[in-house]
Design a protein around this motif. Structure first.
Motif, mmCIF file in Angstrom:
data_model
loop_
_atom_site.group_PDB
_atom_site.id
_atom_site.type_symbol
_atom_site.label_atom_id
_atom_site.label_comp_id
_atom_site.label_asym_id
_atom_site.label_seq_id
_atom_site.Cartn_x
_atom_site.Cartn_y
_atom_site.Cartn_z
ATOM 1 N N ASP A 1 -11.629 23.394 0.577
ATOM 2 C CA ASP A 1 -12.472 22.167 0.959
ATOM 3 C C ASP A 1 -12.484 21.998 2.381
ATOM 4 N N LEU A 2 -11.270 21.980 3.123
ATOM 5 C CA LEU A 2 -11.208 21.689 4.580
ATOM 6 C C LEU A 2 -11.795 22.843 5.095
ATOM 7 N N LEU A 3 -11.518 24.046 5.099
ATOM 8 C CA LEU A 3 -12.143 25.167 5.566
ATOM 9 C C LEU A 3 -13.615 25.372 5.697
ATOM 10 N N LEU A 4 -14.476 25.099 4.489
ATOM 11 C CA LEU A 4 -15.614 25.001 4.573
ATOM 12 C C LEU A 4 -16.465 23.716 5.377
ATOM 13 N N GLU A 5 -15.470 22.583 5.071
ATOM 14 C CA GLU A 5 -15.833 21.680 5.997
ATOM 15 C C GLU A 5 -15.837 21.932 7.439
ATOM 16 N N ILE A 6 -15.068 22.464 7.836
ATOM 17 C CA ILE A 6 -14.813 23.002 9.285
ATOM 18 C C ILE A 6 -15.967 23.857 9.675
ATOM 19 N N PHE B 1 1.874 26.800 15.997
ATOM 20 C CA PHE B 1 0.528 26.558 16.070
ATOM 21 C C PHE B 1 0.227 25.131 16.691
ATOM 22 N N PRO B 2 0.558 24.837 17.858
ATOM 23 C CA PRO B 2 0.356 23.485 18.453
ATOM 24 C C PRO B 2 -0.940 23.246 18.492
ATOM 25 N N VAL B 3 -1.190 22.027 18.581
ATOM 26 C CA VAL B 3 -2.540 21.519 18.838
ATOM 27 C C VAL B 3 -2.689 20.737 20.111
ATOM 28 N N GLU B 4 -1.544 20.387 21.119
ATOM 29 C CA GLU B 4 -1.832 19.999 22.216
ATOM 30 C C GLU B 4 -2.142 21.027 23.428
ATOM 31 N N GLU B 5 -2.826 20.570 24.428
ATOM 32 C CA GLU B 5 -3.248 21.753 25.227
ATOM 33 C C GLU B 5 -2.244 22.348 26.115
ATOM 34 N N GLU B 6 -1.334 21.754 26.337
ATOM 35 C CA GLU B 6 -0.024 22.255 27.140
ATOM 36 C C GLU B 6 0.573 23.204 26.395
ATOM 37 N N ALA B 7 1.118 22.806 25.172
ATOM 38 C CA ALA B 7 1.674 23.416 24.279
ATOM 39 C C ALA B 7 1.113 24.759 23.679
ATOM 40 N N PHE B 8 -0.274 24.626 23.568
ATOM 41 C CA PHE B 8 -1.337 25.683 23.180
ATOM 42 C C PHE B 8 -0.991 26.789 24.347
ATOM 43 N N VAL B 9 -1.047 26.522 25.712
ATOM 44 C CA VAL B 9 -1.180 27.427 26.573
ATOM 45 C C VAL B 9 0.125 28.099 26.642
ATOM 46 N N GLU B 10 1.233 27.526 26.588
ATOM 47 C CA GLU B 10 2.535 27.793 26.609
ATOM 48 C C GLU B 10 2.904 29.110 25.498
ATOM 49 N N LYS B 11 2.249 28.454 24.101
ATOM 50 C CA LYS B 11 2.488 29.728 23.102
ATOM 51 C C LYS B 11 1.727 31.015 23.560
ATOM 52 N N ILE B 12 0.583 30.677 24.340
ATOM 53 C CA ILE B 12 -0.356 31.805 24.434
ATOM 54 C C ILE B 12 0.454 32.853 25.408
ATOM 55 N N GLU B 13 1.062 32.250 26.483
ATOM 56 C CA GLU B 13 2.010 33.058 27.367
ATOM 57 C C GLU B 13 3.145 33.575 26.864
ATOM 58 N N PRO C 1 -2.991 25.636 6.587
ATOM 59 C CA PRO C 1 -4.519 25.179 6.769
ATOM 60 C C PRO C 1 -5.418 25.404 8.007
ATOM 61 N N PRO C 2 -6.415 25.685 8.125
ATOM 62 C CA PRO C 2 -7.323 25.786 9.218
ATOM 63 C C PRO C 2 -7.027 24.814 10.223
ATOM 64 N N GLN C 3 -7.275 24.936 11.754
ATOM 65 C CA GLN C 3 -7.067 23.924 12.637
ATOM 66 C C GLN C 3 -8.364 23.669 13.255
ATOM 67 N N PRO C 4 -9.172 22.393 13.054
ATOM 68 C CA PRO C 4 -10.251 22.068 13.492
ATOM 69 C C PRO C 4 -10.364 21.973 14.923
ATOM 70 N N GLU C 5 -8.972 22.035 15.896
ATOM 71 C CA GLU C 5 -8.860 21.712 17.112
ATOM 72 C C GLU C 5 -9.070 22.851 17.789
ATOM 73 N N LEU C 6 -9.070 24.082 17.044
ATOM 74 C CA LEU C 6 -8.987 25.582 17.807
ATOM 75 C C LEU C 6 -9.839 25.752 18.772
ATOM 76 N N PRO C 7 -11.421 25.502 18.440
ATOM 77 C CA PRO C 7 -12.317 25.918 19.462
ATOM 78 C C PRO C 7 -12.141 25.172 21.102
ATOM 79 N N ALA C 8 -11.891 24.140 20.836
ATOM 80 C CA ALA C 8 -11.660 23.154 21.790
ATOM 81 C C ALA C 8 -10.232 23.740 22.793
ATOM 82 N N LEU C 9 -9.567 24.135 22.127
ATOM 83 C CA LEU C 9 -7.996 24.592 22.402
ATOM 84 C C LEU C 9 -8.176 25.651 23.237
ATOM 85 N N ILE C 10 -9.132 26.743 22.732
ATOM 86 C CA ILE C 10 -9.585 27.845 23.449
ATOM 87 C C ILE C 10 -10.255 27.909 24.403
ATOM 88 N N ARG C 11 -11.224 26.937 24.640
ATOM 89 C CA ARG C 11 -12.027 26.562 25.776
ATOM 90 C C ARG C 11 -10.990 26.126 26.768
#
Length: 644
Positions: A41-46, A192-204, A229-239
């Motif tokens: 339900d959540l995935l299809l909604e996203i 799987f962090p959803v804050e920008e700083e933590a996301f970039v740190e995880k990528i590195e 579950p899927p994270q709706p914040e992911l596209p914004a974090l990637i940008r």
């Protein structure tokens, strides 16, 4: 590792959102399904709300989609649309299997069904995705290649000698796939962090792990894990991260997209390391070898069901259908068997549908956590009725096919079928009609060869006969009917055993039953040995072990069939010996040995023993004082003409 002509190029990080969905494990199936419904339900909604959410991978198997659509059939068109658009990838498996415990044929059927379901949904992901099987079998590249799959992603089983995340993996037959190794598992981006700083740190962090092992400039980052579950914040974090990374670009993509980029950067596959055979090392990831014997009944029933379907139900049903097509109007249907008055299915499509259902039931028991026996008790209790239903379908179809084939031949015959490719001589049992005043004494094949038979008892119960006005007289199982003068059998059917000679491979032999005067003498039951022209088997009166003498060579093997019990205080995955452990290797009292059969077709010894085993573990996982009785019953039999 990266070629010099690519050293100045930017890195591409293929971030693949996914979930690893164990259908049943530490929760039973229906409890997981309630979460699965919420997940979808959540995935299809996203996906509906955010067109920038480019892709999500449904764990490489399709049964989870079926489980959702059984609850929400109204969502099928929506899922099909996203599969066609490439925003959802499904398949190629039906379930993510363990590779070592199912048969090779079961793995093929798994992929066949997965392809069928995924094709109906809009398309099959052409990557052999193996996130969590506990090691990889040598022939998997060959199996994948048979489905036109030339790309593979896997995790467990490698050691440190593999210094690349890209490789060519070969089967013994030379079949090969381009493989991507998940060096740190299918959840390497956890938590799987959803804050920008933590996301970039995880990528590195992940780049630091993967870049030294990469042979191209494209890295694989798995953004998901068990039931995540899927994270709706992911596209914004990637940008946001792309704006901060000077030498890399993150792309929300799929495994096929990853391999397209990898292959575009490779000048063929010649400079990649080539690995041949299985991956079974636990150096970098636990392959949990203890699960190969956890809940052994699951492995036994898996094998029995696979043999029933592939050796009996399917080939015999096909054989009967081909025979009917050849005979045309001369074909005869057998009488309707006992039970419901309605006839069994007579159309090939109906039989195929039932076989398909039997395979689905069996495959539902072959996800890696299910067949390995590493879930909670309730999870595995729910596997039993699936095995039961698979057996019911397979046995009914096999029995009906044999009756249909036999109806085309001479009547009043016993038909012995051989499902193996070569000729076979072995002991068989069959139910035959009873005849008043006589007993089955032999069977005669179509070439006139006569084989003696012996009367058996079903399920250990004595057959009964009655003298008019007199007492019930027991017929001793396995020793032939010992009937006082004037006593007649008053049963409708009897079970007999005999040795069927040289039954052709993938064929059958027919026998007429000969009735006559039953034997009057019983053999002694006090013997502790049996023999045929190939072997002599003796039971040790003190410990119940066997001594087997090969009469062809004179070699004697002593101490066989020794039962040894050792402790295990481990969990569903791992063996752990008690401290201290005690090995019990002999019965607590002298064994009881008796001859339970001694007829012209088979002789059988029964050995009954009682072992005294440590009672249990205490709360501290140490053995407590005291023992419990554990009865052991061993049957060993020999038949004339059978060298085993």
């Amino acid at each position: 590792m990266v070629p010099s002509n690519q050293s100045s190029a930017r890195w591409r990080i293929m971030l693949v959102p996914h979930t690893h969905w164990d259908r049943e494990w530490y929760f039973p199936f229906q409890r997981y399904r309630t979460r699965l419904v919420g997940f979808f339900d959540l995935l299809l909604e996203i996906l509906e709300r955010d067109p920038e959410y480019k892709h999500f991978m449904l764990d490489g198997h399709t049964i989870l989609v079926e489980d959702y659509l059984e609850v929400r059939p109204d969502r099928r068109e929506l899922i099909e649309r996203y599969v066609r658009e490439g925003r959802l990838t499904v398949g190629p498996w039906y379930v993510i299997p363990d590779e070592f415990l199912p048969s090779g044929e079961a793995l093929v059927r798994n992929l066949l069904r997965g392809h069928r379901v995924a094709s109906d949904l809009g398309g099959v992901m052409g990557v052999g995705y193996l996130p969590d099987p506990f090691g990889q079998i040598a022939h998997l590249p060959a199996i994948l290649s048979g489905f036109g799959i030339e790309r593979c992603v896997f995790w467990r089983g490698t050691d440190a000698s593999l210094d690349s995340t890209e490789l060519v993996w070969e089967s013994p037959d030379g079949s090969a796939v381009l493989a991507k190794h998940l060096r740190d598992g299918y959840g390497n981006a956890s938590p799987f962090p959803v804050e920008e700083e933590a996301f970039v740190e995880k990528i590195e962090e992940i780049r630091a792990l993967l870049q030294p092992l990469a042979r191209t400039r494209t890295l694989l980052m798995m953004w998901g894990s068990d039931h995540v579950p899927p994270q709706p914040e992911l596209p914004a974090l990637i940008r946001a991260a792309n704006a901060r990374l000077p030498d890399a670009e993150i792309v929300q993509g799929s495994l096929p997209q990853l391999f397209d980029e990898v292959e575009a950067q490779l000048d063929g596959r010649g400079r990649l390391p080539r690995w041949r055979g299985e991956f079974r090392s636990g150096q970098l990831s636990n392959v949990l070898p203890g699960v190969l014997s956890a809940r052994m009944w699951i492995k036994q029933r898996t094998f029995a069901c696979e043999q029933l379907l592939t050796r009996w139900a399917e080939p015999l049903s096909l054989w009967a259908d081909l025979l009917r097509a050849r005979l045309g109007e001369a074909w005869r249907e057998p009488p309707v068997p006992a039970g419901p008055a309605s006839p069994p299915p007579r159309e090939a499509a109906s039989e195929a549908g039932l076989l398909d259902r039997a395979w689905r039931l069996l495959l539902e028991n072959q996800p890696h956590d299910s067949i390995c026996g590493c879930g909670v008790d309730q999870t595995h209790a729910e596997m039993r009725p699936r095995f039961d239903q698979c057996e019911q379908i397979g046995e009914d179809l096999a029995h009906q096919a044999m009756r249909r084939i036999g109806e085309q031949g001479p009547g009043e015959r016993v038909y012995v079928f051989n499902p193996l490719p070569g000729p076979r001589t072995d002991y068989v049992t069959v139910v035959v009609p009873a005849t008043r005043g006589a007993a089955p004494v032999a069977v005669v094949d179509d070439e006139g060869r006569r084989r003696p038979c012996q009367l058996l008892a079903s399920d250990g119960a004595s057959l009964a006969s009655r003298r008019a006005g007199g007492p019930v007289v027991s017929v001793a199982p396995g020793l032939g009917p010992v009937l006082p003068e004037g006593v007649q059998l008053l049963v409708d059917r009897l079970t007999i055993g005999f040795v069927a000679d040289d039954v052709p491979g993938f064929g059958y032999r027919t026998y007429a039953v000969e009735y006559g005067e039953p034997p009057k003498q019983r053999a002694s039951r006090s013997r502790r040995h049996i023999e045929n022209e190939f072997f002599r088997v003796e039971v040790n009166a003190r410990n119940g072990t066997l001594t087997v003498t090969d009469r062809r060579t004179g070699v004697r093997y002593r101490g066989l069939n020794r039962v040894v019990d050792g402790g295990d205080r481990g969990d569903e995955y791992n063996y752990c010996a008690p401290d201290p452990d005690v090995l019990i290797d002999a019965p607590a009292a002298l064994p009881r040995v008796r001859l339970v059969e001694d007829g012209p077709a088979r002789s059988t010894l029964e050995v009954r023993m009682t072992y005294r085993l440590p009672a249990r573990l205490g709360p501290d996982r140490r053995r407590v004082r005291g023992t419990v009785a554990c009865p052991v019953r061993v049957l060993v039999g020999l038949s004339p003409g059978v060298p085993r």
